[in-house]
Motif scaffolding. Sequence first.
Motif, short mmCIF file in Angstrom:
data_model
loop_
_atom_site.label_atom_id
_atom_site.label_comp_id
_atom_site.label_asym_id
_atom_site.label_seq_id
_atom_site.Cartn_x
_atom_site.Cartn_y
_atom_site.Cartn_z
N TYR A 99 0.83 -1.21 0.00
CA TYR A 99 0.00 0.00 0.00
C TYR A 99 0.87 1.26 0.00
O TYR A 99 0.65 2.17 -0.81
N CYS A 100 1.84 1.32 0.90
CA CYS A 100 2.71 2.50 1.01
C CYS A 100 3.51 2.74 -0.27
O CYS A 100 3.57 3.86 -0.78
N ASP B 62 1.64 6.57 7.74
CA ASP B 62 1.69 5.93 9.05
C ASP B 62 0.79 4.69 9.07
O ASP B 62 -0.30 4.68 8.47
N TYR B 63 1.22 3.68 9.78
CA TYR B 63 0.49 2.42 9.84
C TYR B 63 -0.93 2.61 10.36
O TYR B 63 -1.88 2.02 9.85
N VAL B 64 -1.09 3.45 11.36
CA VAL B 64 -2.40 3.66 11.96
C VAL B 64 -3.38 4.24 10.94
O VAL B 64 -4.56 3.92 10.95
N TYR B 65 -2.91 5.10 10.03
CA TYR B 65 -3.77 5.63 8.99
C TYR B 65 -4.18 4.53 8.01
O TYR B 65 -5.32 4.49 7.54
N TYR B 66 -3.27 3.64 7.73
CA TYR B 66 -3.55 2.51 6.86
C TYR B 66 -4.63 1.62 7.49
O TYR B 66 -5.51 1.12 6.79
N LYS B 67 -4.58 1.44 8.79
CA LYS B 67 -5.51 0.54 9.49
C LYS B 67 -6.88 1.16 9.72
O LYS B 67 -7.82 0.43 10.02
N ARG B 68 -7.00 2.47 9.57
CA ARG B 68 -8.30 3.12 9.84
C ARG B 68 -9.31 2.83 8.75
O ARG B 68 -9.07 2.73 7.62
#
Length: 147
Positions: free
Chosen positions: A14-15, A141-147
Amino acid sequence: MKVFFNELFDYNFYCNKKIIDNAMTLEKLPEKSQDLFSHILNAHHIWNARILGRPSDFDVWVKHPIKDWADIHYENQRSSFEITTNADNFEKRIDYENTEGRLFTNTLQDMLFHIINHSTNHRGQIATDFRNNDIQPIVLDYVYYKR
């Protein structure tokens, strides 16, 4: 462990895809960012090759045209999923030769995690290079990906 690594490789994919898509829209991508992203692709390929016991098609710092990034990235991802899908022991030790010809041994788990961590490190450097060239970096950021 398979689920964990598949999730990390999904995030990595994704990144990197976001960076590729963004690079295609920019009038001029900074040279350093081009070098760093090519290095991300090369290193991922090299580590996959080491794990699979195959020769690498790329040197560490070979620079790829932006138009080729997506194909290389997709193949890296496909290869990493092949590795994780077929793995039956993530503690398996794998012998390999580094780019300087020195012999090392690491676990499959360590090698896979290194691919992810290495990519994250250099994406951070690309974000800094973007800022230094007055380009807004992408939030990865990983947290943005997981949201």
